[in-house]
Each structure stands twice: as structure tokens, then as C-alpha cells.
Design an enzyme around this catalytic site. Structure first.
Site, mmCIF file in Angstrom:
data_model
loop_
_atom_site.group_PDB
_atom_site.id
_atom_site.type_symbol
_atom_site.label_atom_id
_atom_site.label_comp_id
_atom_site.label_asym_id
_atom_site.label_seq_id
_atom_site.Cartn_x
_atom_site.Cartn_y
_atom_site.Cartn_z
ATOM 1 N N HIS C 318 0.935 -1.069 0.098
ATOM 2 C CA HIS C 318 -0.253 -0.058 0.012
ATOM 3 C C HIS C 318 0.896 1.217 0.129
ATOM 4 C CE1 HIS C 318 -3.051 2.869 0.946
ATOM 5 N NE2 HIS C 318 -3.977 1.943 0.896
ATOM 6 N N ARG C 338 -6.489 10.318 -0.496
ATOM 7 C CA ARG C 338 -6.039 10.460 -1.829
ATOM 8 C C ARG C 338 -7.188 10.704 -2.640
ATOM 9 N NH1 ARG C 338 -2.773 6.058 -3.739
ATOM 10 N NH2 ARG C 338 -3.093 5.251 -1.878
#
Lengths: 283, 227, 533
Positions: C318, C338
Site C-alpha cells: 500500500h 487521496r
């Protein structure tokens, strides 16, 4: 005018009519009730044991949280008003209670909040004369029994609400609405209260006496500010166990007020009554 | 590894260990030689497996935290509460109504709340536990559901409740009632499910499944992206 | 909490922020992406992998950590272990108490099977509980399962198994509706419309979520339902070996009670492996977002029984693991940060990658920024990271958005005196997901008769790289399929005698290769004693 408001749990469930009619009627008179952002049950019963402070903690916290707003805290349910007022009295006048309860509170509280009942607001803030001008005689001639029950007026020293034997504030209120208050000897009698849960016979016999006395004095409806009084007297008749014919509608005083102010009936919570007051009130 | 000057003393169930300064209780216990079976789950603050009670020197108050999220301090006395034998009602969600009566039928003890606020003070997620329980006690399912949403079900609230209420299980029932019976259903979702059941997309998917890598890549690179 | 040096670096980030708010960093071309992955993705680092020397995947390259387990011996001595006493005799044995296992158990019971769910830690202690970001399903007007299909294939580098992807995208809306009917509190608009956003690699906003507790909300709902329906659950009782009969069919498993140290024999007509991933193997030495029990147990057991593994060479890192503070190193910073508009920024305050590229690409870009270009930010313990400019979210969507949409993240950082609504946070890739696993078909069947796999333990649906929001979807889709199909099959299965013959044969193969040592697997739990991990 905006005032902090503590509805109480029952006004969120069975007694929605009391909550809705209180908010709507006071709003129509220029008083906006602002519900406390977070609140708990008041405790319902004021602890009878003098050293039982834990049962007073919840009410103390409610009073404390209102202290940040504006000296007064409005509550209309007779139970809540009774508990808040007595707990506040203890905090103000009993150093031991004040100290022990403050151990449980997040900030210090010394009894600054003043619990007020809408009847007091109507009398002192709105004024019965002003109310008389607003209520345009829609209910003129209606005979109303004003039923206080026990919790609003007793114990007198702590409640400091009205004369405990012969209170008159509700009759003054009724007269201001243009209706005809009838005086009857059972207006501060107990309805049996939560004995309804385990000794229904007590509630049934008390209820019959109260209703019969009101009817005997010519009352067409009975008003109260207590959800449990309202329930006991109304439900008894709904079960067909009242002895008064025709059945006597049991209203919250705020529902009568809302009707007198010609507020929409849908917002006043008449749907949940066992004895439907609408035929009589709305014709 | 940390220098001796960066070490602190902690007391795990009364026994002293020297562990590095600044690490979480969980990592400190492992450093001290523990290999967890219970009391350790996600290690990231989500699962509620590692509820820990501790006390700092000179303070009579018991504090709580998740072992994976709480940093050790010198002189800390601690023990884990990895399990709490809490009451859990069983029910068929579909048949329930989102009312106070439903909550009371399954958890009648919730009316015993004294308003002491111990639950709120102990919650490692800093939830207003007493206030969401108050909402539940007056049948305000939506408020109870939303206020309790971040609950990890670690059980610390129930461990401190003098009324023996299991707040987190009441909250779970409130949330499921809200999700199933109060929140409006997603109509677009129901429509799409019907379309799929009717086979509306089958041909297109089959066409894509037969494509070779290059064809797919071309489609993929040319696909429009919702802004 | 940040050091003075880090605070200086944050000033630069704040200076470039007004300009960056108007800038979109260009996406990678397919060629650029390919080059980036080859040069910087941890899978492609020299000496990260070696071929496994025994079993169905003999000769295939995998990370050392997997190979080490697959070449280990069983905890059980197949010649000495007694199978005479059967402790549990059920239609369907589910191994693993996360989202996939619980979905499987619910569906198997609904289909009329007697079910036993055995799990290593508590019921619900699983990566499902930690999944924050969301769950994908093409249920909006502008979307379709076909578009979802294309996104999944592209994300996986077109290596995914088409039948599995078709099952995933076509079942997706059904699964969301199932969860909705179980009372999952998805974030919705007042009219009931699902609130959906983008995730890395999605071409439509199809990420459903429940604040940033999406997995937790799903897990506690499924667990509650399993408890209401009275499904028997054995906690702290991991499976350590499968059982086969003399025909080579899977016939149950041996469980190990971690607390009493006793073995339990379960005879089952069908077995569903739902043991999740492998983060706690710390592949490549990376920290991990995974829960304590993610040790690839199911892979080891299924492999010995003859099931084939796929795509184990592809591990998902990740891009945004916590790089600072040290106490929560490696823990997840959800992709939703994000998704809501926060950019990745280097020490010079500049973007260096489009924030919603696929995870493998973003991870590689961060590693390149720190390792090759020297534009990372150094932590007090000497680790590297880049800034994730979280305060942008409130600027873009309005004050309070971060608190409302990311309460778990805000709380996580606040515990260490960092206010992510005001200051950026430092991130570096962390070991997150096992892209591959035990090969299954669209019925969740393996090559071993009666053996099913669902969730992260399985392989094929995500190809070599999974997209955000497809793992929660995977566990529900294939958990349900495994449960339904295993229950149906259990009705007709004829089991023979319980044996550990496959283990004996596997040990013989290890011995032939000179690999039969003392190391045993599955390892069940990582061993962090005496260390800080």
C-alpha cells in the site's frame, strides 16, 4: 426569546403530543425552545433515601450542562420538572450533596440553573393578559378541569411552584384562554402514578374518583402537564373502565393552548389519545 | 536497539519489566517477552481486542486504552482485559421494528442507567457513550446509531457500568435497526440488481471475457474517467 | 510531535499548496508505468524471490518468506497422529472468522448445511475489520459491471482470470444489497442514494463506504448475524492441517486449541479456507497493515493437500503506510485520503505522481522518490517517507470534511499529537495484501475435491494487483459463493476414511529434496518476543 429545553425521554416516545404542542405553542408566542444538544434521562424518581446521591447524578449533569447556556432550563413533564427542581434545590442547599455530586460532574456546578415550567413562562414572561389577547375565544365556554397531580406542587418548600393545597396557576391560565375553569376537590390528588405497572386496581379506583369529581363539577375536558397522569386517566377510559359518560378527554395543557391559538391540529399530537378530544375541541 | 537511558519501567500484572521509551503497550509487552494469544488483534486500533487498564504512579484513577495505541510511561501498572462476558441478545433483524420497545425487549437493563458517565470517561474512542445510550433510552435510534458508529466493541464501557448495561451491544442493535429499517433504501442499487438478474449485462461481459490482452488494453487505455 | 526538521519541511509543503491546488499531475503512460514497476516495485528487487522446490507449484518463483513456509514440515506427525476420535462431524467446516469466512458460514447454513466455523483469534479479528476505504460495486446510472470489469482487468495488468472477474463484478451489486438488508450503515444521501467516490484505478465513482470504518461496519454486522443465527464458532482454534480421505478428497481438518494446546479432529464433507493473507510474514522486511494473525496458514495447508497457488510472486504494497510516528509504523493511511484530493508531495513540496494511479505504481513512485531521487523526508529513526498533504481535503471540500469522512484516521494521529486536518502526514509503502493465493474457479472450488477457498487466501481474481475496494467485495462475493456451493456439494459427498496421507507424501517429497528439516508450518502467529516490531 430563546430558552434551553430539556424534553425528557417520555416526550420522545409516548408523550410526543406534549413535546410537539409545547414547542409549537410557545413558538407561536415568540419563545423558541432549544433542545440541549445531549441529554439523558433525568432519573424519573427523586430518590427518597437522603444519602442516595447516585440517583441524582443524571439530573445534576443535565442542570450543569444547561448552566452554560442561559440561567433557565425549560422542562414541561411533571416528573422531569419535579426531579430537576428538587435535585437543584439539594445542590444549592445541601453542602454534602453538592460536594458528592460534583465528584461525578465534568465541571463544577453549584445550582445556578433555574428549572422553569412553561406555566411559569406563560404567567411571567408572556403574561396572562397578553395571552388573553392572543387567544381569540375559540374555545369560549368550554369547561375545563385543571388537574395538577402531586409532582408539580409537592413538596412545597422545594418545588415553590404554587400553593400545594389549592394551586391556581392552571386555572388562571385556562381563564386567560377564555375557557371556563371548574374547581374540583381532586385537583392535587394522586392518580396512582406508576402503580399502574403492578397495582392496576389502585390506579383504576383513583382514576374513577378523579374523573367522576371533575365531571360532577361540569368539566368537559381535563388538562394536565404530566404524561403519566394523562396516560392513566385516558387509558382507563380507553379500556372502558371509566364511569364518566360521555368519556372525558384528558389533554395536555399545551394542547389546549395550541388549540386556542388556532395552531394546526395535526401538530398537536391528538392522534394517540384513547378518548379522542378532537370532536369536542375542533367541532 | 534503544540505549539503557531510553528505557522505562512498567509493571505487567504487577511484575516489573524494563522496556524502550516511547513504544506502545503492545510492543512493550512483546519486547518484555510476551507472545500474545488473546489481547491482540488488528494492532491498528480497529478491532478492540486489546483493551487495557492501567494506572500511573501517584494517581488513584484507573485509566484505559488500547494496548496497540497507547504509549508506555515510566511506572505504569497495567493489565489487559481481552474478554468480557457481556450479555448479547439474539434476534431476527428482519422482523424487528426500529422502536424503543424493540431495544427494551432485548436489553431491558438499559433503563437502569444512572447517568454516572463512567462509560464515556472510559471509552478509548472518546465516544459520548452515555449520551448515545440516553438517545437509545428514548427510542432515538438514528441518533444512537450515528453517535455510536465509531465503536470498536472493546467492552471497556460494559466493564465499568454500575448498571451492568452492555452499551456496545445495544448500540450494535441500534445501528442494525437504523441500517435495515430507518435509512432509506438505495433505489439505484435495487434497479441494478434487477438488471443483473435479468441478464442485461451478460452479453457485454462475455464479449469482454473473450477479448485478448491487447484488445482489452486498448479499451482500457481509451476508457473515459468520471471527473 | 513533528521534529523541527520536519516542521521546516512542512513549511515548504504549505508554500507550494496554493499552486498545487490548481495542478493535476499527469498520469503515467502504459510504458512509463511498466518501466517504473520494473525498476522500483519490491517484487522486482533482485534476490527478493526464489523458486519453490516441492509441491504443485514446483519451480515457480515466490518471495522467500512464502517459499520458506511451503518447504516446511507439518506440525503433525502423519504416522503418529491419531484420527480415531472425531471431535466434530459437520457438513461444512469454515476455517477463518473474517468477512469471507463469516459470509460463507451464513450462506452455507442458509442452504441447510450444518456448519462449524473455526478461527485463530476472536471471531472478526481479521483484515476485514481494518479495511477502511470502501467496497466497489457498479450500481450507479453512469456505471456498469462491464466498466467495472475493465477497471479490474487493467488494474491487475490483464493477468486476472476472466471468469473470476465476471463473477466479482456481476455479484457486486447483489452483495451490497445483501449487506444493506443486514443493516450495514453505508454512507448515503438523504434519499437513500449511496455516497460513492473514486479509488485508485477506478474509472467511475463506485466506492461505497461507511465513513472510514467500512470493513469494521461490515464485519460487526456479519458477526452479529452469525451470532443471531447460532452458527457454532470455535475461537482461538486455528486449523493446522487439512484431512483427506483415501481418494484424495478433502475430508476435514485438524484444529489446535491455542489455549489448551489440544488438537481437535473435524470431519467435514466440505471445507472452506478463508484464512486471509500473509502480512505478518513481513515479506521483504516491510512493516505491514495486516492484523496479527495474517500468516498464510491456509496456503500452507492447501498446498500440502495438492491445491495450486497463483500470483504469489505479486505482493501488494500500500503506497501510504504510516512512516511517522514510529509507534504506528506501517499502519494504513486509507486510499480515501487521496480519493478526497490529498496529493503526495516530496521534500521540495512538489508532486511526483498522480495520486490515484494503481497501488503498485504509486508505491513504486514513492520508493523511487526516496531511494533514487533523494527527495524523501527522513524521520528521527532514519526512515524515509513523503508527505501526504491531507489539509488539502478541507480546502477542497470545506472545513470539517476530514473529521467527518476520516474519523478513524484523525483519531489515529491525534493520539500522537498530530492534527492531520492542519498538517500533512508522512507516508511510505507498507505490506498490505496478498494479490495471489490458492487458485479457485468461479464456484470458489480448488483442484482438490471438496476444498473451497474465499477471500484473500484465494488467487486469480485480482491478477497481479488488486484495486482498492475490491478486497471487501472479493470476500463477500466469493465468501457467499463458497458457502452456497460447499453446502450444496456436501449433500452428495461420500467420504472415505480420514487420513493424513497427503502430509506423509509431502514429507517424503521434502525428504527427497533434502528439505525435511525441523521448521514447521503454518506458523499461526508471528513471534515478536524480545523485539520491537
Amino acid at each position: 426569546m430563546k430558552l434551553p429545553y430539556f424534553p425528557g425521554c417520555t416526550l420522545y416516545t409516548r408523550a410526543r403530543g406534549l413535546d410537539h404542542s409545547t414547542r409549537a405553542a410557545l413558538a407561536a408566542l415568540g419563545i423558541e425552545l432549544e433542545e440541549l444538544p445531549n441529554w439523558t434521562c433525568c432519573g424519573t424518581a427523586f430518590p427518597l433515601a437522603q444519602d442516595s446521591y447516585i440517583g441524582m447524578v443524571a439530573a445534576a449533569r443535565i442542570l450543569d450542562s444547561a448552566a452554560q447556556h442561559n440561567g433557565r432550563l425549560v422542562t414541561v413533564c411533571s416528573f422531569c420538572y419535579h426531579v430537576l427542581k428538587r435535585v437543584n434545590h439539594s445542590i444549592k442547599n445541601n453542602a454534602e450533596a453538592r460536594r458528592k455530586l460534583n465528584d461525578y460532574l465534568e465541571q463544577g456546578y453549584g445550582g445556578e440553573t433555574v428549572p422553569v415550567h412553561p406555566l411559569e413562562i406563560l404567567k411571567h414572561d408572556v403574561g396572562f393578559e397578553a395571552l388573553r389577547a392572543r387567544a381569540r375565544g375559540r374555545l369560549k365556554g368550554l369547561k375545563v378541569a385543571c388537574y395538577y397531580g402531586c409532582l408539580l406542587v409537592r413538596p412545597a418548600a422545594e418545588m415553590a411552584f404554587d400553593d400545594p393545597e389549592n394551586p391556581t396557576i392552571m386555572e388562571e391560565f385556562a381563564a386567560a384562554l377564555g375557557v371556563e375553569p371548574v374547581h374540583f376537590p381532586y385537583k392535587t390528588a394522586c392518580c396512582g402514578s406508576y402503580q399502574v405497572l403492578n397495582a392496576y386496581d389502585v390506579v383504576a379506583s383513583r382514576g374513577r374518583e378523579i374523573l367522576a369529581a371533575a365531571a360532577a363539577h361540569g368539566a368537559q375536558v381535563l388538562i394536565t402537564s404530566c404524561p403519566l397522569c394523562q396516560f392513566n386517566l385516558d387509558w382507563l377510559q380507553g379500556r372502558g373502565e371509566g364511569t364518566v359518560l360521555p368519556a372525558l378527554p384528558v389533554l395536555y395543557f399545551t394542547q389546549l393552548l395550541g388549540t386556542a391559538l388556532e395552531l394546526p391540529a395535526e401538530g398537536l399530537g391528538f392522534e394517540s389519545h384513547y378518548v379522542d378530544p378532537r370532536p369536542l375541541l375542533l367541532g | 536497539m534503544a540505549e539503557e537511558k531510553e528505557m522505562v519501567s512498567i509493571y505487567i500484572m504487577g511484575k516489573q519489566y524494563r522496556v524502550p521509551y516511547g513504544v506502545t503497550i503492545m510492543k512493550a509487552m512483546e519486547y518484555a517477552g510476551y507472545r500474545f494469544i488473546r489481547g491482540c488483534g488488528c494492532r491498528g486500533g480497529f478491532c478492540g481486542a486489546c483493551g487495557t487498564v492501567y494506572r500511573k504512579p501517584g494517581d488513584f484513577r484507573l485509566k484505559v486504552g488500547l494496548a496497540c495505541q497507547t504509549v508506555v510511561e515510566d511506572g505504569m501498572h497495567l493489565t489487559q482485559i481481552p474478554f468480557y462476558p457481556a450479555n448479547k441478545a439474539t434476534y431476527n433483524l428482519e422482523e424487528l421494528t426500529p422502536t424503543l420497545a424493540t431495544l427494551l425487549r432485548h436489553y431491558p437493563e438499559m433503563t437502569r442507567c444512572l447517568g454516572c458517565n463512567s462509560c464515556t470517561r472510559i471509552c478509548p474512542q472518546e465516544l459520548q457513550v452515555m449520551d448515545y445510550m440516553a438517545a437509545a433510552q428514548r427510542g432515538d435510534i438514528a441518533k444512537a446509531a450515528h453517535m455510536s458508529f465509531d465503536c470498536l466493541m472493546c467492552g471497556l464501557c460494559a466493564s465499568r457500568c454500575p448498571a451492568e448495561i452492555v452499551q456496545y451491544n445495544v448500540a450494535l442493535l441500534a445501528r442494525r435497526l437504523y441500517g435495515r429499517h430507518v435509512a432509506p433504501r438505495a433505489e439505484h442499487l435495487a434497479r441494478r440488481v434487477e438488471e443483473i438478474k435479468a441478464g442485461k449485462f451478460d452479453a457485454e461481459i462475455e464479449r469482454l471475457m473473450k477479448m485478448d490482452r491487447l484488445e482489452l488494453q486498448k479499451l482500457y487505455d481509451a476508457r473515459d474517467i468520471e471527473p | 510531535m513533528y521534529t523541527p526538521e520536519m516542521l521546516e519541511s512542512i513549511k515548504i509543503v504549505e508554500q507550494t499548496r496554493p499552486r498545487r491546488l490548481k495542478e493535476t499531475f499527469p498520469r503515467l503512460t502504459p510504458e512509463e508505468k511498466d518501466r517504473l514497476l520494473r525498476s522500483f516495485h519490491p517484487d522486482h528487487m533482485p534476490d527478493a524471490q526464489r523458486p519453490v522446490r516441492v509441491g504443485p507449484n514446483k519451480g515457480d518463483k515466490m518471495p522467500h518468506e512464502h517459499v520458506g513456509l511451503l518447504e516446511s514440515r507439518s506440525m503433525l506427525d502423519p504416522d503418529a497422529f491419531s484420527l480415531d476420535r472425531v471431535d466434530y462431524d459437520v457438513d461444512v467446516l469454515v476455517i477463518g472468522g473474517g468477512g469471507a469466512g463469516t459470509s460463507a458460514a451464513l450462506m452455507a447454513q442458509e442452504a441447510g448445511a450444518s456448519v462449524l466455523l473455526a478461527t485463530k483469534l476472536r471471531h472478526g479479528d481479521a483484515n476485514t475489520m481494518m479495511a477502511q476505504g470502501g467496497i466497489q460495486a457498479a450500481d450507479k446510472e453512469n456505471d456498469s459491471p462491464a466498466i467495472h470489469y475493465l477497471d479490474v482487468m487493467g488494474g491487475g495488468g490483464f493477468s486476472n482470470i476472466p471468469e473470476l472477474v465476471a463473477a466479482l463484478v456481476l455479484d457486486a451489486p447483489l452483495c451490497i444489497q445483501w449487506l444493506e438488508s443486514l443493516g450495514c450503515m453505508f454512507s448515503k444521501f438523504p434519499d437513500g442514494t449511496m455516497n460513492t467516490i473514486h479509488g485508485g484505478g477506478t474509472s467511475r465513482k463506485r466506492m461505497h463506504f461507511a465513513h472510514d470504518y467500512t470493513g469494521a461496519e461490515i464485519m460487526r454486522t456479519l458477526r452479529d448475524e452469525a451470532r443471531n443465527r447460532g452458527i457454532p464458532v470455535l475461537e482461538f482454534s486455528p486449523a493446522v492441517e487439512l484431512l483427506t480421505d483415501e481418494h484424495g478428497q478433502c475430508a476435514g481438518a485438524v484444529l489446535f486449541n491455542l489455549e489448551t494446546q489440544q488438537y481437535l479432529v473435524v470431519r467435514a464433507r466440505t471445507v472452506i479456507i478463508a484464512t486471509g493473507g500473509c502480512g505478518r510474514l513481513h515479506i521483504g522486511g516491510f512493516p505491514t497493515t495486516n492484523h496479527y494473525g495474517a500468516t498464510a496458514d491456509g496456503l500452507v495447508m492447501a498446498y500440502r493437500a495438492g491445491a495450486k497457488l497463483i500470483f504469489l510472486e505479486a505482493t501488494q504494497f500500500h503506497p501510504t503506510g504510516v512512516a511517522f510516528p514510529e509507534q504506528i509504523l506501517g499502519q494504513l493511511v486509507t486510499e480515501k485520503v487521496r480519493g478526497l484530493g490529498a496529493q503526495l508531495v516530496n521534500a521540495e513540496g512538489e508532486q511526483f505522481v498522480y495520486p490515484l494511479e494503481t497501488r503498485d505504481a504509486v508505491s513504486s513512485a514513492i520508493i523511487r522518490e526516496c531511494r533514487e531521487r533523494g527527495k524523501g523526508i527522513t524521520t528521527p529513526s532514519g526512515r524515509q517517507g513523503v508527505w501526504l498533504d491531507s489539509p488539502m481535503i478541507d480546502i477542497i471540500h470545506g472545513k470539517g470534511t476530514i473529521e467527518r469522512e476520516l474519523p478513524a484516521m484523525v483519531r489515529q494521529y491525534r493520539r500522537f499529537n498530530i492534527d492531520m486536518t492542519q498538517q500533512p502526514i508522512l507516508v511510505y509503502p507498507t505490506l498490505h495484501y496478498q494479490n495471489g493465493g490458492i487458485l479457485i474457479n468461479e464456484r470458489a472450488e480448488t483442484g482438490v475435491p471438496n476444498l473451497y477457498v474465499a477471500g484473500e487466501a484465494s488467487g486469480g481474481v485480482h491478477g497481479r494487483n488488486r484495486l482498492m475496494g475490491n478486497s471487501l467485495l472479493d470476500i463477500i462475493v466469493f465468501g457467499r459463493r463458497a458457502g452456497t456451493n460447499a453446502a450444496a456439494r456436501a449433500k452428495t459427498v461420500q467420504l472415505g476414511r480420514l487420513t493424513l496421507d497427503h502430509v506423509r507424501r509431502f514429507h517424503e517429497e521434502l525428504a527427497r529434496e533434502g528439505l525435511l528439516g525441523q521448521r514447521t508450518a503454518p506458523i499461526l502467529l508471528p513471534d515478536y518476543r524480545g523485539r520491537i516490531v
